[in-house]
Design an enzyme around this catalytic site. Structure first.
Site, PDB file in Angstrom:
ATOM      1  N   GLN A 114      -4.381  -6.611 -11.872  1.00  0.00           N
ATOM      2  CA  GLN A 114      -3.518  -5.430 -11.778  1.00  0.00           C
ATOM      3  C   GLN A 114      -3.513  -4.681 -13.109  1.00  0.00           C
ATOM      4  OE1 GLN A 114      -2.029  -4.483  -8.892  1.00  0.00           O
ATOM      5  NE2 GLN A 114      -0.897  -2.759  -9.725  1.00  0.00           N
ATOM      6  N   ASP A 159     -11.035  -4.547  -5.758  1.00  0.00           N
ATOM      7  CA  ASP A 159     -10.526  -3.238  -6.197  1.00  0.00           C
ATOM      8  C   ASP A 159     -11.644  -2.191  -6.220  1.00  0.00           C
ATOM      9  OD1 ASP A 159      -7.827  -3.044  -6.615  1.00  0.00           O
ATOM     10  OD2 ASP A 159      -7.878  -3.813  -8.674  1.00  0.00           O
ATOM     11  N   LYS A 208       1.483  -7.326  -2.433  1.00  0.00           N
ATOM     12  CA  LYS A 208       0.110  -7.719  -2.126  1.00  0.00           C
ATOM     13  C   LYS A 208       0.060  -9.186  -1.710  1.00  0.00           C
ATOM     14  CE  LYS A 208      -1.798  -4.118  -5.074  1.00  0.00           C
ATOM     15  NZ  LYS A 208      -2.543  -3.692  -6.263  1.00  0.00           N
TER      16      LYS A 208
HETATM   17  N1  L37 Z   1      -5.370  -2.998  -8.076  1.00  0.00           N
HETATM   18  N2  L37 Z   1      -3.734  -1.389  -8.012  1.00  0.00           N
HETATM   19  C1  L37 Z   1      -4.706  -2.034  -8.687  1.00  0.00           C
HETATM   20  N3  L37 Z   1      -5.030  -1.763  -9.898  1.00  0.00           N
HETATM   21  C2  L37 Z   1      -4.349  -0.812 -10.494  1.00  0.00           C
HETATM   22  O1  L37 Z   1      -4.667  -0.518 -11.719  1.00  0.00           O
HETATM   23  N4  L37 Z   1      -2.616   0.867 -10.548  1.00  0.00           N
HETATM   24  C3  L37 Z   1      -3.331  -0.101  -9.909  1.00  0.00           C
HETATM   25  C4  L37 Z   1      -3.061  -0.429  -8.629  1.00  0.00           C
HETATM   26  N5  L37 Z   1      -2.077   0.282  -8.017  1.00  0.00           N
HETATM   27  C5  L37 Z   1      -1.303  -0.150  -7.018  1.00  0.00           C
HETATM   28  O2  L37 Z   1      -1.300  -1.288  -6.630  1.00  0.00           O
HETATM   29  N6  L37 Z   1      -0.539   0.811  -6.489  1.00  0.00           N
HETATM   30  C6  L37 Z   1       0.354   0.706  -5.462  1.00  0.00           C
HETATM   31  C7  L37 Z   1       1.228   1.738  -5.348  1.00  0.00           C
HETATM   32  C8  L37 Z   1       2.193   1.739  -4.353  1.00  0.00           C
HETATM   33  C9  L37 Z   1       2.259   0.691  -3.464  1.00  0.00           C
HETATM   34  C10 L37 Z   1       1.372  -0.342  -3.563  1.00  0.00           C
HETATM   35  C11 L37 Z   1       0.409  -0.334  -4.561  1.00  0.00           C
HETATM   36  C12 L37 Z   1       3.299   0.657  -2.406  1.00  0.00           C
HETATM   37  O3  L37 Z   1       3.453  -0.313  -1.701  1.00  0.00           O
HETATM   38  N7  L37 Z   1       4.103   1.711  -2.263  1.00  0.00           N
HETATM   39  C13 L37 Z   1       5.153   1.799  -1.276  1.00  0.00           C
HETATM   40  C14 L37 Z   1       6.496   1.511  -1.906  1.00  0.00           C
HETATM   41  C15 L37 Z   1       6.669   2.125  -3.272  1.00  0.00           C
HETATM   42  C16 L37 Z   1       7.941   1.669  -4.018  1.00  0.00           C
HETATM   43  O4  L37 Z   1       9.004   1.570  -3.409  1.00  0.00           O
HETATM   44  O5  L37 Z   1       7.810   1.476  -5.253  1.00  0.00           O
HETATM   45  C17 L37 Z   1       5.102   3.174  -0.638  1.00  0.00           C
HETATM   46  O6  L37 Z   1       5.623   3.318   0.456  1.00  0.00           O
HETATM   47  O7  L37 Z   1       4.519   4.104  -1.240  1.00  0.00           O
END
Ligand code: L37
Ligand code: NAP
Length: 293
Positions: A98, A121, A54
């Site tokens: 988060q 959020d 982020k």
């Molecule tokens: N603000 N975000 C906020 N509050 C929360 O309580 N749980 C949660 C949340 N979740 C969050 O940020 N989730 C999230 C999940 C996956 C990615 C980003 C944010 C992401 O970038 N995923 C990539 C890589 C995953 C990896 O390798 O771990 C993807 O391609 O899915």
């Protein structure tokens, strides 16, 4: 049939590029640089990864990062005091705490303390209420990303049958609200739902937000359906190396669905892109500038 793979990474990159040009316009025309404060309490490894992505995206969009990493022993009072400072800071347009938070901190209390105008959020009760009342609101990022991906395939969602598996405040409930706002006919399923496979087979749009690896099987899917897989589950892969899989058995589903999001590379990148979008929109609202995005 073999499903089209919905390229969340590419769609997210396009959205992030649009955000970056809106940020450039805000800077040059209005002297405004949007800022995102990200608060991470403790050392949850997944949260650390997401928070890092982020902050990287904030910088790439030309916005100002403001990261606060606090130890797992931080008290609720300390987090509330930090939120109060960020609420009052004119350089901060968005505040993201988060989740999950350590057990001594009441997440609902922290969310309720965030200025609803800075609640990027979309978890504050004011924004939850505004979304369900059909008023303009900051909307939760992962759900907003799911809807953009579904619309990238179907165009209008009006009249389509949507089934959402999961009813969390972070994903299931808000994604259902957003699909309803798009005029889909929405059913929310959860752990007490009877005949989940039968229900899913009626879905034109199936959103899986369960948190159980490969839980949704291929024969639960209506031929041609659009499948949005929100799940992020870490499992042991070949040679004991960890890999991530979704809530949908991808290879089975791919043979039946019309389109499906991969994990990784589907919903995850959209979560981050939508967070950037919310941050620039919050900055506009706070500074009284009409957003052009
Ligand atoms: N603000 N975000 C906020 N509050 C929360 O309580 N749980 C949660 C949340 N979740 C969050 O940020 N989730 C999230 C999940 C996956 C990615 C980003 C944010 C992401 O970038 N995923 C990539 C890589 C995953 C990896 O390798 O771990 C993807 O391609 O899915
Ligand atoms: P959560 O709070 O644990 O909610 C899970 C939901 O699934 C609950 O509503 C639960 O029902 C339901 N469920 C559990 N078992 C079920 C079963 N056997 N049958 C039907 N429903 C069942 O999880 P969440 O925060 O919504 O997250 C869901 C998944 O999405 C996780 O894998 C998470 O990592 C991922 N996620 C991804 C992103 C992203 O950006 N890609 C963002 C956030 C979350 P009950 O309510 O009845 O218990």
């Amino acid at each position: 049939m073999t499903a089209a793979i919905i390229d969340g990474k590419a769609i997210a990159a396009m959205l992030r590029a649009k955000v970056a040009s809106e940020v450039a316009r805000l800077k040059s025309d209005h002297g405004v640089t949007p800022g995102l404060a990200v608060v991470l309490v403790g050392t949850d490894p997944a949260s650390e990864v997401y928070v890092r992505s982020k902050s990287k995206a904030v910088i790439e969009a030309g916005m100002a990062p403001c990261d606060h990493k606090l130890p797992a022993t931080t008290s609720e009072q300390e987090v509330l005091a930090l939120v109060a400072r960020l609420n009052a800071d004119p350089a901060v347009s968005g505040i993201l705490v988060q989740l999950p938070l350590p057990p001594q901190i009441d997440a609902q209390k922290v969310i309720a303390a965030i200025d609803p105008l800075k609640d990027v959020d979309g978890f504050h009760p004011i924004n939850v209420g505004r979304l369900s009342s059909g008023l303009p609101a900051l909307t939760p990022c992962t759900p907003a990303g799911c809807v953009i991906l579904a619309k990238s395939v179907r165009g209008s969602l009006a009249g389509l049958d949507a089934v959402v598996i999961g009813r969390s405040n972070i994903v299931g409930k808000p994604v259902a609200q957003l699909l309803l706002a798009e005029n889909a006919t929405v059913t929310i399923a959860h752990s007490k739902t009877r005949d989940l496979p039968g229900l899913c087979r009626r879905a034109d749009i199936l959103v899986a937000a369960i948190g159980k690896s490969e839980f949704v099987r291929g024969d639960w899917i209506k031929p041609g359906a659009t499948v949005i897989d929100v799940g992020i589950n870490r499992v042991a892969g070949e040679g004991g190396k960890a890999r991530i899989v979704g809530d949908v058995a991808f290879d089975e589903a791919k043979a039946v669905a019309g389109a499906i999001t991969p994990v990784p590379g589907g919903v995850g990148p959209m979560t981050i892109a939508c967070l950037m979008l919310n941050t620039v929109r919050a900055a506009c609202a706070l500074k009284g500038v009409k957003a052009e995005i």
